[in-house]
Design a protein around this motif. Structure first.
Motif, PDB file in Angstrom:
ATOM      1  N   LEU A   9       0.828  -1.210   0.000  1.00  0.00           N
ATOM      2  CA  LEU A   9       0.000   0.000   0.000  1.00  0.00           C
ATOM      3  C   LEU A   9       0.855   1.250   0.000  1.00  0.00           C
ATOM      4  O   LEU A   9       0.393   2.345   0.228  1.00  0.00           O
ATOM      5  N   GLN A 185     -13.076  -3.229  -4.528  1.00  0.00           N
ATOM      6  CA  GLN A 185     -11.903  -2.706  -5.232  1.00  0.00           C
ATOM      7  C   GLN A 185     -12.054  -2.886  -6.731  1.00  0.00           C
ATOM      8  O   GLN A 185     -12.478  -3.932  -7.198  1.00  0.00           O
TER       9      GLN A 185
ATOM     10  N   THR B  45      -7.104  -4.270   4.231  1.00  0.00           N
ATOM     11  CA  THR B  45      -6.353  -3.831   3.056  1.00  0.00           C
ATOM     12  C   THR B  45      -7.252  -3.042   2.105  1.00  0.00           C
ATOM     13  O   THR B  45      -6.862  -2.000   1.568  1.00  0.00           O
ATOM     14  N   GLU B  46      -8.462  -3.549   1.963  1.00  0.00           N
ATOM     15  CA  GLU B  46      -9.422  -2.882   1.077  1.00  0.00           C
ATOM     16  C   GLU B  46      -9.761  -1.489   1.606  1.00  0.00           C
ATOM     17  O   GLU B  46      -9.804  -0.503   0.854  1.00  0.00           O
ATOM     18  N   SER B  49      -6.760   0.861   1.154  1.00  0.00           N
ATOM     19  CA  SER B  49      -6.625   1.234  -0.260  1.00  0.00           C
ATOM     20  C   SER B  49      -7.676   2.274  -0.629  1.00  0.00           C
ATOM     21  O   SER B  49      -7.396   3.227  -1.364  1.00  0.00           O
ATOM     22  N   ARG B  52      -6.658   5.598   0.727  1.00  0.00           N
ATOM     23  CA  ARG B  52      -5.555   6.184  -0.033  1.00  0.00           C
ATOM     24  C   ARG B  52      -6.021   6.722  -1.372  1.00  0.00           C
ATOM     25  O   ARG B  52      -5.414   7.625  -1.943  1.00  0.00           O
TER      26      ARG B  52
END
Lengths: 190, 272
Positions: A9, A185, B45-46, B49, B52
């Motif tokens: 990240l 995502q 993590t998702e 992300s 960000r």
């Protein structure tokens, strides 16, 4: 057996480990945008944020003992610390306390929604702004500006464990706030 | 799905790459066996992300951009000037230090010794053992106490003038290479130390490091300036001499003042 590799990240963050041979003026010039974002998170008022950044930059330029190492990794936390002190002084001047460990949500300022393609971005912004100040601060410093736990602990003058627990709680609140609104995502939110 | 309670704090540190290598390895071993923690890592993590993706959170107003550039330009110039000044000071200090080191490194040991003796005499730390202005008396004392066989000269004064210098006395000094005789003169009330020793050891006098070298009567006179004093060194007939004084020894006050002149009234080769 499943091996879950640590997610990468960090590729987009400014290098904080390399020693960059630039003058202090150039380093400050690279940091003032981040300073403004930090100021906005602290005070949530664009006008006050601008004043805070100007005051912080003036103090930095007048500082008798700037960081010895002319690198971003030293200058950026130093500037953040100056800005935070300016903000705390301003709070004292206004006789307004910053809630230290308050978990009560601070109502977010109304935000202008962006174009339809930025609806997801707007929801994330709204969720961040709805966090209590201390949580907003730690989310910005870690997830948006990429400071290490140690740098954050030094900046906030608190133990490393406090940073970790504060970050965990902030992320947990964000996740709940965004539950059901976040697109997976790679997909755009409708 | 809930992550294991005891691993909870590690989830964030793992995603943020803040775990030490050993802790990371240990946690990855745990992940292999724990689907709940793997799912928690995926969710975290998702989320990170997604956060960000909104960076930069706020755009900097153009007014602040122009203000910052206006302020930082003169600040940058001032920093560069300061750096140049600091660099110049460091270079200057280095050059001065090198110059001092070189000049001191080139001063012969006997000049250093003679200067120290003269300084100690001036401070009263070396009282004279014999006081007399008679050269023949002091010559005898030097022979008896220091083993130096020489006749101290009694240079005449120019006609119509009183003698410029005055003999004060002598003292014996113990040095590494053997006894050293200290003779003290005065010229215009200013003490002059003359050290004499047998030249058993080869002299380290050399042209390098000397302010000047004068040839007079077949002898080489080396003039040194050290610690604010002037020292003339020479060797003659098995003896080495070092004369120390704060008087100027070149040009205006040549040796003719003490030694008298030849036919020309001036020693040959001595600077005018």
């Amino acid at each position: 057996m499943v091996n879950t590799p640590a997610p990468d990240l960090f590729h987009g963050f400014e290098s904080s480990g390399g020693v960059l041979k630039r003058g202090l003026d150039q380093l400050i010039l690279e940091c003032y945008s981040a300073l403004y974002r930090y100021a906005r998170v602290l005070c949530r008022d664009p006008v006050v944020a601008e004043d805070l950044v100007q005051e912080a930059l003036l103090r930095a330029m007048r500082a008798s003992r700037p960081p010895r190492e002319p690198s971003l990794v030293h200058v950026r936390p130093w500037l953040f610390r100056i800005l935070r002190n300016v903000w705390l002084n301003e709070c004292r001047r206004r006789r307004r306390d910053v809630p230290e460990e308050s978990l009560a949500a601070d109502p977010a300022l109304p935000m202008e929604p962006g174009p339809s393609g930025e609806a997801d971005r707007y929801r994330v912004l709204a969720a961040i702004e709805s966090l209590p100040p201390l949580y907003r601060e730690v989310i910005l410093l870690r997830d948006l500006e990429g400071l290490s736990y140690q740098e954050i602990a030094h900046l906030l003058e608190c133990p490393l464990g406090t940073v970790m627990s504060r970050l965990a709680r902030a992320r947990s609140k964000l996740r709940r706030a965004l539950l059901g609104t976040l697109a997976p995502q790679g997909k755009k939110a409708s | 799905m809930r992550a294991c309670q005891e691993q909870r704090w590690r989830l964030h540190a793992y995603v943020d790459r803040e775990l030490a290598a050993s802790e990371r390895l240990e946690f990855e071993q745990h992940l292999e066996a724990c689907p709940a923690c793997r799912e928690a890592i995926r969710e975290l993590t998702e989320l990170v992300s997604r956060l960000r993706a909104v960076h930069p959170l706020y755009e900097v107003p153009p007014s602040l951009q122009s203000w910052a550039r206006e302020q930082l330009q003169p600040f940058g110039r001032m920093l560069r000037v300061r750096r140049w000044i600091a660099a110049a000071v460091v270079c200057l200090a280095f050059l001065v230090a090198m110059s001092l080191w070189r000049s001191h490194a080139e001063i012969p040991a006997e000049v250093v010794f003679a200067t120290r003796v003269h300084q100690r005499y001036l401070r009263g730390e070396l009282p004279l053992q014999v006081r007399s202005d008679r050269p023949e008396l002091l010559s005898q004392w030097l022979y008896q106490h220091c083993g130096l066989g020489l006749q101290l000269p009694n240079y005449p004064s120019p006609k119509g003038h009183t003698k410029a210098y005055r003999l004060i006395g002598a003292r014996k000094l113990d040095a590494k290479g053997g006894p050293v005789a200290l003779l003290v003169y005065e010229l215009d009330g200013e003490p002059i130390s003359l050290l004499m020793r047998t030249a058993a050891q080869p002299s380290d006098l050399r042209a390098q490091g000397a302010s000047a070298v004068y040839r007079l009567g077949g002898l080489d006179f080396h003039l040194y300036r050290y610690r604010g004093f002037q020292t003339i060194c020479w060797s003659d007939k098995g003896l080495s001499y070092s004369l120390v004084t704060s008087l100027r020894l070149d040009g205006s006050n040549p040796c003719v003042l003490c030694h008298g002149g030849g036919q020309s009234g001036q020693p040959q080769g001595w600077p005018q």
